[in-house]
Design an enzyme around this catalytic site. Structure first.
Site, PDB file in Angstrom:
ATOM      1  N   GLU B  60      -5.967   4.793   2.804  1.00  0.00           N
ATOM      2  CA  GLU B  60      -6.677   5.757   3.657  1.00  0.00           C
ATOM      3  C   GLU B  60      -7.179   5.162   4.960  1.00  0.00           C
ATOM      4  O   GLU B  60      -7.046   5.768   6.030  1.00  0.00           O
ATOM      5  CB  GLU B  60      -7.856   6.391   2.906  1.00  0.00           C
ATOM      6  CG  GLU B  60      -7.442   7.419   1.855  1.00  0.00           C
ATOM      7  CD  GLU B  60      -7.057   6.793   0.524  1.00  0.00           C
ATOM      8  OE1 GLU B  60      -7.103   5.551   0.406  1.00  0.00           O
ATOM      9  OE2 GLU B  60      -6.698   7.540  -0.410  1.00  0.00           O
ATOM     10  N   HIS B 129     -14.437  12.492  -7.758  1.00  0.00           N
ATOM     11  CA  HIS B 129     -13.665  13.522  -7.048  1.00  0.00           C
ATOM     12  C   HIS B 129     -14.554  14.690  -6.636  1.00  0.00           C
ATOM     13  O   HIS B 129     -14.056  15.772  -6.347  1.00  0.00           O
ATOM     14  CB  HIS B 129     -12.528  14.068  -7.916  1.00  0.00           C
ATOM     15  CG  HIS B 129     -11.308  13.208  -7.934  1.00  0.00           C
ATOM     16  ND1 HIS B 129     -11.207  12.077  -8.711  1.00  0.00           N
ATOM     17  CD2 HIS B 129     -10.133  13.301  -7.255  1.00  0.00           C
ATOM     18  CE1 HIS B 129     -10.007  11.531  -8.528  1.00  0.00           C
ATOM     19  NE2 HIS B 129      -9.342  12.243  -7.648  1.00  0.00           N
TER      20      HIS B 129
END
Lengths: 336, 326
Positions: B60, B129
């Site tokens: 990322e 998450h």
């Protein structure tokens, strides 16, 4: 390389050394604030590599990006010396309008895309610049200069991988000066030869002496040709040494005087001066005259300009945070 | 005019912007061949090719950094990060680079990237998450942060974000991707700045953003049955905040509740309360109330998760409290 070029390159390296020496004085006089990281000792790397890059064409230049030890890379890429010094003075006329300082010299008018304080951050940015070049179908490449210390960042591995997978036209130049701030490479890094680390990404790489500008240029030319021809990224390592501390606050307690003296014998300016004298191209007196010209220019033009330039206005504090002239179609405000 | 889902609206915006300008590219994990975790780029790989719809490795920070570098030379990358939790890995390039490059270059360089990411809780995805980090991005100078509440904004704000010269963080929501709305067929843009009154009312202002706007709308319906006429204000942009619209609404209703799915400390609600104190303290007839998530990592267990995350019922009860009904 012809004789005139040799003399010019010697003069450039002496200029870069004297420029850095003068910033040291200005720092001691508190004309320059913040952090100041000097490049003295490593001149042959930036000078030699960029001598072989596509420069002098403004925004058609190759892109150059680096870390916080960025003055000389900016100067060689074509940033006006007056503006680089004025930036260190925090002036409105500075390369970054006094907003960046020593670690953040920018000059996009010559495609010098910045100095960055976050070690390892320029790796992905450079790959992105290269992606832009490739996407536009231009012959430009991106050249990223970083030290050996940066190679222990995750961005090193992530970016080497993507640069290779996407075949990006980027040249990574590792200036291995042996120290990550004040920690010797033997104590921080499992693999000593940095160029070997990119084997893990199947990338072309090589290692060279970074104290001899002619060696640097020869190696850089091959690497740049490789990248520009579309063969993908290349990682080139130069063994070098910084003569001063990491930054101004560094007492250099982590290295011995013997080691420093050993490297000072290989001062890139001394090596190249000696060679040109031996070749009969220049005399000791010529070099002294060259130094005098340089010092005069730095004092009477560059420092004078920086001293006399205005500071940024306080009312401009909020300028440059976001686009100062945005298109209302995209920005609004929303009509209720 | 057709009713389309939130994900389809995002996909349409990608498609139109990529067709309009070949400097627009999309990058992210699984967005190409796989069509995107949320289908936001479905079919675009086939249409625009692998050079413009780029499947990235799971890196990322660096693929965001590559997008930023590309944006500095004129490209317009739309970067998808699969979950806002993973955006934490990209904070260096987003916060240290994208947000600061314009400023520290004295306005000589810019990073017109768009970073899209879902930033809410779904169902039992557990702590790694389910982060809601709006408050973190909205505290960063040099970024724009927007939260489209439905397909119209999802489409129109993404198109504006692509054309805007600033780095824009678009925070979406896992529970909104299938939310549907009538969207005009012809091209349009929705401005990135400006809060919106999505339901007019006179008795209390319910301030929401992202998914919590829907909690506010649901609570407003229930309040109506109790004879309370609630106004619902969607912040839309968290950075910059539209304090003028907030002030006007509070001066009209004299009562306010802020509903946020984020945790409360140093949060969106805290900021709105501070602005109300600064801008219209004397307009208040009652203490403002914040409805927010519990200050815990989000639990997996469904019952615990439900207890940790604010609901429309919580907003309704909170509004009754502001109204002095309980």
């Amino acid at each position: 390389m012809n004789d005139a070029d040799k003399k010019r390159l010697l003069k450039e390296m002496i200029f870069f050394r004297r420029f850095e020496d003068r910033t040291f004085e200005a720092y001691m006089e508190r004309k320059i604030g913040g952090f100041l990281h000097l490049y003295s000792g490593q001149e042959a790397v930036a000078t030699g590599v960029l001598e072989k890059a596509m420069l002098g064409k403004g925004t058609d230049n190759d892109y150059v990006i680096t870390g916080y030890r960025d003055h000389v890379h900016a100067l060689k890429a074509g940033a006006p010396a007056r503006e680089v010094m004025a930036e260190l003075y925090g002036k409105e006329t500075g390369s970054s309008r006094g907003r960046g300082g020593s670690m953040h010299i920018f000059d996009p008018s010559v495609n010098f895309m910045g100095g960055y304080a976050l070690v390892g951050q320029p790796f992905p940015l450079a790959a992105g610049l290269a992606m832009g070049c490739k996407h536009k179908g231009s012959k430009q490449i991106a050249i990223c200069f970083l030290g050996d210390g940066a190679n222990n960042q995750g961005t090193f591995h992530e970016t080497m991988n993507m640069a290779k997978v996407w075949n990006l036209p980027v040249l990574f130049v590792c200036e291995n000066n042996g120290y990550a701030i004040g920690t010797h490479i033997d104590r921080s890094t499992a693999v000593k030869d940095q160029y070997k680390r990119v084997c893990a990404y199947d990338m072309e790489a090589s290692q060279h002496d970074g104290m001899d500008i002619e060696t640097v240029m020869e190696a850089a030319e091959k690497a740049i040709d490789f990248v520009r021809s579309g063969k993908g990224p290349y990682f080139i390592e130069f063994m070098t040494y910084r003569f001063r501390g990491h930054s101004m606050s560094d007492a250099k307690g982590y290295r011995t005087r013997e080691e420093e003296l050993e490297w000072e014998k290989r001062d890139p300016i001394k090596i190249f001066s000696k060679r040109l004298i031996e070749q009969g191209l220049i005399t000791e007196d010529d070099i002294k005259a060259m130094e005098k010209d340089i010092d005069d220019e730095i004092e009477n033009d560059i420092i004078k300009f920086s001293e006399e330039s205005p500071e940024p206005k306080v009312e401009d504090l909020h300028k440059y945070v976001l686009d100062d002239d945005p298109d209302p179609r995209w920005i609004g405000p929303l009509q209720q | 005019m057709a009713e389309i889902a939130y994900w389809e609206a995002i996909r349409r915006a990608h498609d139109e912007e990529m067709a309009n300008d070949r400097m627009v590219i999309a990058m992210g994990e699984d967005i190409g061949v796989a069509g995107g975790t949320y289908k936001a780029t479905l079919g675009l790989y086939d249409k625009y090719g692998e050079e413009r719809v780029i499947d990235t490795p799971i890196s990322e920070n660096s693929y965001t950094g590559i997008g930023i570098g590309a944006s500095m030379v004129g490209m317009r990358p739309i970067i998808e990060i699969m979950s806002i939790n993973f955006a934490l890995l990209a904070l260096d390039t987003l916060v240290n680079a994208a947000a600061k490059i314009r400023y520290m270059s004295g306005g000589r360089a810019q990073c017109p990237i768009v970073m899209r990411t879902p930033g809410g809780t779904a169902h039992q995805l557990a702590a790694q998450h389910s982060a809601r980090l709006a408050r973190m991005f909205m505290s960063t100078s040099g970024l724009r942060v927007v939260t489209p509440r439905g397909p119209i904004d999802a489409y129109g704000m993404l198109k504006s974000a692509v054309r805007c010269n600033d780095p824009v963080i678009i925070i979406e929501h896992e529970q909104m991707y299938n939310l549907k709305e009538e969207v005009p067929d012809e091209e349009f843009f929705r401005p990135l700045e400006g809060a919106e009154i999505v339901r007019e009312g006179s008795d209390i202002t319910l301030v929401g953003y992202n998914f919590s706007v829907h909690l506010c709308l649901e609570a407003a319906k229930r309040l109506e049955a109790d004879g309370i006429n609630a106004e619902v204000l969607d912040l839309r942009s968290l950075k910059p905040l539209d304090r003028e619209t907030i002030r006007k609404s509070v001066e009209k209703t004299h009562r306010v509740l802020i509903a946020e799915e984020d945790e409360a400390p140093v949060g969106v609600g805290a900021e709105i309360m501070a602005l109300i104190n600064e801008d219209c303290f004397f307009a208040l007839d009652a203490q403002p109330v914040r409805i927010h998530a519990a200050d815990v990592p989000v639990p997996y267990n469904a019952r615990l998760e439900k207890a940790a995350i604010p609901s429309a019922e919580d907003v309704y009860q909170g509004a009754l409290k502001v109204m002095g009904k309980i």
